[in-house]
Design a protein around this motif. Structure first.
Motif, PDB file in Angstrom:
ATOM      1  N   GLY A   1       2.745  14.792  -7.712  1.00 18.40           N
ATOM      2  CA  GLY A   1       3.342  16.247  -7.444  1.00 18.40           C
ATOM      3  C   GLY A   1       3.535  16.623  -5.760  1.00 18.40           C
ATOM      4  N   GLN A   2       2.486  15.352  -5.221  1.00 23.32           N
ATOM      5  CA  GLN A   2       2.576  15.895  -4.163  1.00 23.32           C
ATOM      6  C   GLN A   2       4.556  15.611  -2.991  1.00 23.32           C
ATOM      7  OE1 GLN A   2      -0.110  13.552  -2.331  1.00 23.32           O
ATOM      8  NE2 GLN A   2      -1.994  15.203  -1.899  1.00 23.32           N
ATOM      9  N   LYS A   3       4.784  15.947  -1.794  1.00 23.41           N
ATOM     10  CA  LYS A   3       6.259  15.764  -1.485  1.00 23.41           C
ATOM     11  C   LYS A   3       5.608  14.467  -0.586  1.00 23.41           C
ATOM     12  CE  LYS A   3       7.117  21.082  -1.459  1.00 23.41           C
ATOM     13  NZ  LYS A   3       7.793  21.751  -0.738  1.00 23.41           N
ATOM     14  N   VAL A   4       6.511  13.500  -1.158  1.00 22.48           N
ATOM     15  CA  VAL A   4       6.777  11.951  -0.045  1.00 22.48           C
ATOM     16  C   VAL A   4       7.627  12.802   1.546  1.00 22.48           C
ATOM     17  CG1 VAL A   4       7.601  10.165  -0.007  1.00 22.48           C
ATOM     18  CG2 VAL A   4       5.803  11.155  -2.248  1.00 22.48           C
TER      19      VAL A   4
ATOM     20  N   LEU B   1       0.507  -1.173  -0.206  1.00 18.34           N
ATOM     21  CA  LEU B   1       0.728   0.254   0.210  1.00 18.34           C
ATOM     22  C   LEU B   1       0.630   1.155   0.111  1.00 18.34           C
ATOM     23  CD1 LEU B   1      -3.119   1.102   0.193  1.00 18.34           C
ATOM     24  CD2 LEU B   1      -3.147   1.297   2.464  1.00 18.34           C
ATOM     25  N   LEU B   2       1.698   1.289   1.306  1.00 19.06           N
ATOM     26  CA  LEU B   2       2.922   2.110   1.161  1.00 19.06           C
ATOM     27  C   LEU B   2       3.431   2.886  -0.247  1.00 19.06           C
ATOM     28  CD1 LEU B   2       3.704   1.359   4.502  1.00 19.06           C
ATOM     29  CD2 LEU B   2       2.698   3.740   4.408  1.00 19.06           C
ATOM     30  N   GLU B   3       4.171   1.071  -0.754  1.00 20.32           N
ATOM     31  CA  GLU B   3       4.533   1.824  -2.578  1.00 20.32           C
ATOM     32  C   GLU B   3       3.707   2.325  -3.537  1.00 20.32           C
ATOM     33  OE1 GLU B   3       8.237   1.266  -3.323  1.00 20.32           O
ATOM     34  OE2 GLU B   3       8.394   0.579  -1.494  1.00 20.32           O
ATOM     35  N   ARG B   4       2.813   1.932  -3.635  1.00 18.49           N
ATOM     36  CA  ARG B   4       1.415   2.117  -4.176  1.00 18.49           C
ATOM     37  C   ARG B   4       1.690   3.737  -4.105  1.00 18.49           C
ATOM     38  NH1 ARG B   4      -4.113  -1.333  -5.555  1.00 18.49           N
ATOM     39  NH2 ARG B   4      -2.539  -2.726  -5.333  1.00 18.49           N
ATOM     40  N   GLU B   5       1.048   3.948  -3.005  1.00 20.73           N
ATOM     41  CA  GLU B   5       0.638   5.775  -2.611  1.00 20.73           C
ATOM     42  C   GLU B   5       2.068   6.509  -2.952  1.00 20.73           C
ATOM     43  OE1 GLU B   5      -2.086   6.797  -2.268  1.00 20.73           O
ATOM     44  OE2 GLU B   5      -3.011   5.196  -2.328  1.00 20.73           O
ATOM     45  N   LYS B   6       2.853   5.548  -3.071  1.00 21.32           N
ATOM     46  CA  LYS B   6       4.065   7.289  -3.146  1.00 21.32           C
ATOM     47  C   LYS B   6       3.772   7.066  -4.745  1.00 21.32           C
ATOM     48  CE  LYS B   6       9.259   7.101  -2.106  1.00 21.32           C
ATOM     49  NZ  LYS B   6      10.099   5.413  -1.525  1.00 21.32           N
ATOM     50  N   LYS B   7       4.141   6.185  -5.366  1.00 14.62           N
ATOM     51  CA  LYS B   7       4.509   5.863  -6.326  1.00 14.62           C
ATOM     52  C   LYS B   7       2.670   6.949  -7.048  1.00 14.62           C
ATOM     53  CE  LYS B   7       5.886   1.760  -8.135  1.00 14.62           C
ATOM     54  NZ  LYS B   7       5.629   0.794  -8.369  1.00 14.62           N
ATOM     55  N   ARG B   8       1.978   7.218  -6.893  1.00 11.91           N
ATOM     56  CA  ARG B   8       0.775   7.797  -6.669  1.00 11.91           C
ATOM     57  C   ARG B   8       1.341   9.422  -6.320  1.00 11.91           C
ATOM     58  NH1 ARG B   8      -3.182   5.213  -5.230  1.00 11.91           N
ATOM     59  NH2 ARG B   8      -4.286   4.478  -7.338  1.00 11.91           N
ATOM     60  N   ALA B   9       1.796   9.793  -5.116  1.00 13.74           N
ATOM     61  CA  ALA B   9       1.951  10.597  -4.422  1.00 13.74           C
ATOM     62  C   ALA B   9       3.094  11.307  -5.765  1.00 13.74           C
ATOM     63  CB  ALA B   9       1.908  10.801  -3.210  1.00 13.74           C
ATOM     64  N   LYS B  10       3.800  10.967  -5.948  1.00  9.80           N
ATOM     65  CA  LYS B  10       5.066  11.298  -6.368  1.00  9.80           C
ATOM     66  C   LYS B  10       4.213  12.381  -8.494  1.00  9.80           C
ATOM     67  CE  LYS B  10       8.919   9.333  -4.804  1.00  9.80           C
ATOM     68  NZ  LYS B  10      10.225   8.262  -4.886  1.00  9.80           N
ATOM     69  N   GLY B  11       3.800  11.116  -8.168  1.00 15.65           N
ATOM     70  CA  GLY B  11       2.922  12.018  -9.749  1.00 15.65           C
ATOM     71  C   GLY B  11       2.135  12.615  -9.172  1.00 15.65           C
TER      72      GLY B  11
ATOM     73  N   LEU C   1      -0.988   8.120   5.683  1.00 11.55           N
ATOM     74  CA  LEU C   1      -0.993   9.653   5.116  1.00 11.55           C
ATOM     75  C   LEU C   1       0.000   9.973   5.999  1.00 11.55           C
ATOM     76  CD1 LEU C   1      -4.660  10.349   3.881  1.00 11.55           C
ATOM     77  CD2 LEU C   1      -2.237  10.456   2.405  1.00 11.55           C
ATOM     78  N   ALA C   2       0.164   9.906   6.998  1.00 10.60           N
ATOM     79  CA  ALA C   2       1.262  10.470   7.881  1.00 10.60           C
ATOM     80  C   ALA C   2       2.275  10.535   7.839  1.00 10.60           C
ATOM     81  CB  ALA C   2       0.312  10.440   9.479  1.00 10.60           C
ATOM     82  N   VAL C   3       2.831   9.259   7.528  1.00  9.69           N
ATOM     83  CA  VAL C   3       4.429   8.289   7.104  1.00  9.69           C
ATOM     84  C   VAL C   3       4.564   8.545   5.781  1.00  9.69           C
ATOM     85  CG1 VAL C   3       4.272   7.100   9.308  1.00  9.69           C
ATOM     86  CG2 VAL C   3       3.796   6.310   6.995  1.00  9.69           C
ATOM     87  N   LEU C   4       4.184   8.707   4.731  1.00 12.58           N
ATOM     88  CA  LEU C   4       4.070   9.082   3.269  1.00 12.58           C
ATOM     89  C   LEU C   4       4.208  10.525   3.168  1.00 12.58           C
ATOM     90  CD1 LEU C   4       3.682   7.518   0.835  1.00 12.58           C
ATOM     91  CD2 LEU C   4       1.395   8.211   0.379  1.00 12.58           C
ATOM     92  N   LEU C   5       3.753  11.362   3.339  1.00 17.20           N
ATOM     93  CA  LEU C   5       3.196  12.896   3.249  1.00 17.20           C
ATOM     94  C   LEU C   5       4.515  13.188   3.440  1.00 17.20           C
ATOM     95  CD1 LEU C   5       0.301  13.675   2.232  1.00 17.20           C
ATOM     96  CD2 LEU C   5       2.191  12.241   0.863  1.00 17.20           C
ATOM     97  N   ASP C   6       4.862  13.741   2.977  1.00 19.18           N
ATOM     98  CA  ASP C   6       6.260  15.152   4.290  1.00 19.18           C
ATOM     99  C   ASP C   6       5.154  16.206   5.302  1.00 19.18           C
ATOM    100  OD1 ASP C   6       8.825  16.484   3.893  1.00 19.18           O
ATOM    101  OD2 ASP C   6       7.065  18.466   3.867  1.00 19.18           O
TER     102      ASP C   6
END
Length: 371
Positions: free
Chosen positions: A62-65, A50-60, A114-119
């Motif tokens: 433009g969100q800060k990871v 789940l974290l890997e999937r959300e990390k790729k989506r967040a980078k796509g 969300l708390a650990v994924l996003l900056d």
């Protein structure tokens, strides 16, 4: 072979499968839960995916990871997730060695992801934007509802079962979802999807473990399933012979001839011997090396195996004896038991119940209509 005898044989074999399945399931649960923590490891794999999937989506988007290198450990180190963990043992309470939880509520999982994924700055910006969206929507509601005629406003208040306009606005706000709320809801749906897929992972792993445990139990007990089935199929008249033997023994005991030198003692011994054939072929036995074909070490096939369980099986054979080597049908029976154990106890219970119901079902007599 009659149908009732066939049912009797099936019931006996199913009873053996139920016993082995329950025993293997109990052992597997003890290993999977207490030793391997298989459920916790499976959930950790779900969180990782789940974290890997959300990390790729967040980078796509433009969100800060977050720059955290190990997001999975960061997830489990959050206080709300640590509260779900428990010590591995009594010593774990002192050493602070804690087991990862085997289940996490979807909303809590989404919030922690969300708390650990996003900056932290990105997360703060999303929360500020969510507050602005709520304030803007509340102001729009106040303006729109205040512009309604009194009659329509009272009707809306009555439909919502609230007391005044402020309570009506609060009721409408409960259904409003900000951008952050929609993102959390989407993560919850993905989490539920991965959990459903992980159930298949866990089931396959459990079945592999059950197969191994079932094979070890069958080989360790040296049960001859096929031989026992063949014996049951051949004993079509067993219930009738049992009743005859029982009546004979009771008659001899009433006459006081049991154990005496009377000629009827032969009939008594024969009755006891016939009942002894009911034993289940279970356990390892020792045979003399002279009875074994093969090399000097006693490896090979046993001549004239004889009846099973003549004596209680010993833990070790005496000098000049060796364990009776299993036959090919016995090994096939072990594998069948191992495969049967993977089907689960519920399958065998249901099948056992259906066979018993068919065995005990009688013909229905339709009463004649009375005049």
């Amino acid at each position: 072979m009659s149908l009732p005898a066939l049912f009797d044989a099936a019931i006996c074999v199913l009873a053996i499968m139920v016993v082995f399945t329950l025993l293997a399931t109990a052992i597997n649960e003890a290993i999977a839960d207490n030793l391997r923590n298989l459920r916790g490891k499976t959930l950790a794999q779900v969180i990782h995916n789940l974290l890997e999937r959300e990390k790729k989506r967040a980078k796509g988007t433009g969100q800060k990871v977050s720059p955290e290198p190990d997001l999975v450990n960061a997830f489990y180190n959050r206080p709300e997730i640590e509260a779900l963990m428990r010590p591995r043992s009594l010593s774990g309470t002192i050493t602070s060695i804690r087991r990862r939880p085997s289940a996490i509520e979807p909303r809590q999982a989404a919030l922690s992801v969300l708390a650990v994924l996003l900056d932290p700055d990105e997360m703060a910006e999303l929360e500020a934007r969510a507050n602005q969206e709520r304030d803007a929507y509340r102001a729009l509601l106040e303006q729109s509802l205040s512009a309604l005629p009194i009659g329509e406003l009272n009707r809306q208040i009555a439909l919502r079962k609230v007391a005044d306009l402020s309570a009506l606005i609060d009721s409408e706000m409960e259904e409003f979802r900000t951008t952050l709320d929609r993102q959390r809801a989407r993560i919850e749906e993905e989490y539920a999807e991965l959990i459903a897929r992980a159930q298949g992972w866990y089931l396959r792993s459990t079945r592999k473990m059950l197969f191994v445990i079932g094979l070890v139990l069958a080989a360790g007990s040296n049960i001859d399933l096929l031989g026992y089935t063949e014996q049951l199929m051949a004993e079509e008249s067993l219930p009738a012979r049992t009743e005859v033997a029982k009546a004979l023994i009771e008659d001899l005991e009433e006459k006081g001839l049991a154990g005496s030198t009377d000629p009827d003692q032969t009939a008594y011994d024969a009755a006891i011997a016939s009942l002894g054939k009911l034993e289940v072929p279970l356990g390892w036995t020792c045979v003399a090396l002279a009875e074994v074909e093969g090399n000097d070490k006693g490896e090979g096939r046993v001549k004239n195996r004889g009846p099973w369980l003549q004596d209680l099986p010993e833990l070790a054979c005496e000098e000049g004896e060796t364990l009776s080597p299993p036959s090919v049908p016995q090994v096939i029976g072990w594998v069948l038991i191992a495969f049967g154990v993977t089907l689960g106890a519920q399958f065998w219970f249901d099948l056992f119940k259906k066979i018993v119901d068919l065995r005990t079902a009688g013909s229905t007599v339709t009463p004649k209509p009375t005049s």
